[in-house]
Design a protein around this motif. Structure first.
Motif, mmCIF file in Angstrom:
data_model
loop_
_atom_site.group_PDB
_atom_site.id
_atom_site.type_symbol
_atom_site.label_atom_id
_atom_site.label_comp_id
_atom_site.label_asym_id
_atom_site.label_seq_id
_atom_site.Cartn_x
_atom_site.Cartn_y
_atom_site.Cartn_z
ATOM 1 N N GLU A 336 0.839 -1.214 0.000
ATOM 2 C CA GLU A 336 0.000 0.000 0.000
ATOM 3 C C GLU A 336 0.871 1.260 0.000
ATOM 4 O O GLU A 336 0.499 2.273 -0.598
ATOM 5 C CB GLU A 336 -0.980 -0.001 1.180
ATOM 6 N N HIS A 339 2.030 2.239 -3.436
ATOM 7 C CA HIS A 339 1.046 2.994 -4.224
ATOM 8 C C HIS A 339 1.205 4.505 -4.089
ATOM 9 O O HIS A 339 0.618 5.258 -4.872
ATOM 10 C CB HIS A 339 -0.370 2.609 -3.798
ATOM 11 N N GLU A 358 -1.210 -1.041 -10.223
ATOM 12 C CA GLU A 358 -0.983 -2.344 -9.585
ATOM 13 C C GLU A 358 0.271 -3.069 -10.071
ATOM 14 O O GLU A 358 0.917 -3.770 -9.288
ATOM 15 C CB GLU A 358 -2.211 -3.241 -9.747
ATOM 16 N N TYR A 410 -1.596 -7.379 -11.427
ATOM 17 C CA TYR A 410 -0.657 -7.471 -10.296
ATOM 18 C C TYR A 410 0.602 -8.243 -10.711
ATOM 19 O O TYR A 410 1.629 -7.661 -10.987
ATOM 20 C CB TYR A 410 -1.316 -8.168 -9.095
HETATM 21 ZN ZN LIG Z 1 -2.564 -2.476 -4.871
#
Ligand SMILES: [Zn+2]
Length: 556
Positions: A336, A339, A358, A410
């Protein structure tokens, strides 16, 4: 009509048909949510003051959002988004009430005053209601109303997919980020609200037995990053000596988790060290960095990263890579926080391009390992995450309908970037490319095309077929080869038109770079008998066309 043209026509027909079938599942509401409508396009967001009261007993949020904007071209209808069952009760401009109509989750606001190009205006939107309760946050989002072990209210929002307009009225499209923002949140006096940016002041409304927390965000912020996290918080802090100076790190956790958090949150500083090294300065020094405990797994709320990983390493205690390396860090803190660079600093202009968030962030997990544990650990990790790849549908979704692509954004995305690192074949250059991305697109919304163009330019070769292959196609390119009389014949199979990335192979253990295309090439002068092995760091397949296909796998 010759045969080629006939097949081309059939192909066009088939692809048009499947496109029609695909688009049929999108509704007008999807278009209103996901496109830059004429009622959005004419005005540019500059400022929000979101001022809300949170009533935990009745699960009601009410208040107002003051929206400032600049007129880009004259228009008299403004689109404001707020989802059912929330309601807008009043909208004013210059203290005069405006008429509006509702179409599902969209409000059409009729402006009375002339909107002159270049002028700065303001509307105030009053609203209230019980927002959708998140079924499975952070994925199936909305509001979460829980209680902690002591019976205190523990409340948070997570609304990446569903959109911020699930609980507050805004221009709910990623293309236009507000330049700065104030968030005022009134909660029962025994609770605290932690939002984005810096805490400016706290009002104690003694008569009402509430407190109002005023937060200020001094950077552009995407809607879904805006958050309220409310609970019986304990607080601790540290100062991180970073690339841009001193960064205030503040941590808010449930009071009874304070000791555990002081230990577990050491990963925050380790993350900042590793990711500043690879990506450049943390993008929001002005707003500080925070980790905030919430009643769901976690979310990249800008400068207020939310945390619910249970104070365990890995992903809820599990290693996504299956190598053991995933258990050496707290997945949610690293992911996180990653990001902040990719999602919050560089934001997609359309959620169809969410891989920009992602893929780079999933990739940041192995860069964290690279920094702290070395290159082998990092490679083992990212190769290990290949087991999660589905190749079910393309990574890029449909544009203008708020549709994102496959979950492969991802770990297929991470492995695409790991493959690109091999192609660059110069780690310092690769690091400067990643840092350059965060500089070139600092605090911007971008498209896939912009990121592709930047990467091609910096890599120094046209990488468009590479991105077509991994982002817009589900096939894994396969190095097809044949050995005969000391010659190696090779080409890319299972590949998009024009796919031409170089690949590192080992011939009898000796490193060799090949430049395959989709037609056969030959490498001559090899021993009569030789072995070919593709470097497993490339996310490709290999097939001896006299033998059979195998996925290139990491060595055990
Ligand atoms: Zn993420």
């Amino acid at each position: 009509m010759h045969k080629g043209a006939f097949y081309t026509l059939i192909l066009i027909l088939i692809s048009t048909m499947s496109f029609a079938q695909e688009t049929a599942k999108f509704t007008r509401q999807d278009t209103l949510k996901g496109s830059i409508t004429p009622e959005r396009e004419w005005w540019n967001l500059t400022y929000y003051h979101l001022d809300v009261k949170v009533d935990p007993e009745n699960k009601i949020i009410s208040g107002k959002n003051t929206i400032r904007y600049k007129v880009l071209k004259p228009h008299n209808v403004m689109q404001i988004d707020l989802q059912e069952p929330m309601k807008i009760t009043k909208i004013t401009q210059s203290n005069k009430e405006l008429n509006f109509t509702r179409e599902g989750n969209v409000f059409w606001v009729k402006l009375v005053e002339k909107q002159h190009e270049g002028s700065a205006n303001e509307v105030v939107v009053h609203f209230e209601g019980s927002p959708i309760i998140a079924k499975n946050p952070p994925w199936d989002g909305g509001l979460t109303w829980q209680k902690d072990k002591n019976g205190n209210h523990f409340i948070a929002n997570a609304n990446q997919g569903i959109g911020a307009s699930v609980w507050w009225p805004c221009k709910d499209h990623p293309y236009d980020e507000v330049e700065n923002m104030k968030i005022s949140v009134t909660v029962p006096e025994n609770l605290m609200d932690v939002s984005n940016g810096r805490l400016i002041k706290v009002d104690h409304n003694k008569k009402e037995q509430t407190k109002t927390y005023h937060w200020e965000v001094n950077n552009p912020i995407n809607n879904y990053g805006v958050n309220i996290s409310i609970g019986d918080y304990a607080h601790f802090s540290e100062v991180y000596d970073g690339e841009k100076g001193k960064l205030d790190c503040n941590y808010y956790v449930l009071s009874y988790n304070l000791e555990k958090a002081k230990e577990q949150f050491k990963d925050a500083k380790r993350t900042l060290q590793a990711l500043e090294h690879w990506f450049g300065p943390y993008p929001f020094y002005e707003d500080g960095y925070k980790l905030v405990e919430v009643p769901y797994l976690g979310m990249e709320h800008q400068s207020a990263v939310t945390y619910g990983n249970g104070y365990k390493n890995g992903y809820k205690g599990n290693d996504l890579s299956g190598t053991g390396w995933g258990l050496t860090f707290d997945f949610i803190i690293i992911h996180e926080s990653g990001h902040e660079w990719f999602a919050n600093n560089i934001t997609d202009k359309d959620v169809a391009d969410m891989w920009i968030h992602e893929s780079f962030t999933a990739y940041s997990e192995n860069l964290f390992l690279n920094y702290h544990n070395g290159k082998e650990a990092s490679a083992a990790y990212v190769l290990g995450t290949r087991s999660a790849i589905q190749n079910d549908r393309p990574i890029i979704g449909h544009y203008n309908v708020s549709h994102h692509g496959s979950g492969d954004m991802y770990y297929k995305g991470a492995n695409m970037l790991h493959t690109l690192r091999q192609i660059v074949n110069d780690d310092e250059k690769w690091r400067s490319i990643l840092r350059g991305l965060n500089k070139e697109f600092y605090h911007q919304v971008v498209t896939t095309q912009q990121v592709e163009n930047y990467l091609s330019k910096r890599v120094g070769r046209d990488m468009s077929s590479f991105f077509d292959q991994y982002l817009r196609n589900t096939k894994i390119p396969t190095l097809e080869y044949r050995k005969r009389d000391g010659n190696l014949f090779y080409r890319w199979g299972n590949a998009v038109y024009g796919f031409n990335i170089p690949v590192k192979v080992y011939i009898n253990g000796e490193e060799k770079w090949l430049e395959p295309t989709t037609t056969w090439n030959t490498l001559e002068g090899l021993p009569a008998d030789f072995e070919v092995k593709v470097d497993p760091n490339f996310y490709v397949g290999e097939m001896n066309v006299m033998g059979r296909y195998s996925e290139v796998k990491p060595e055990k």
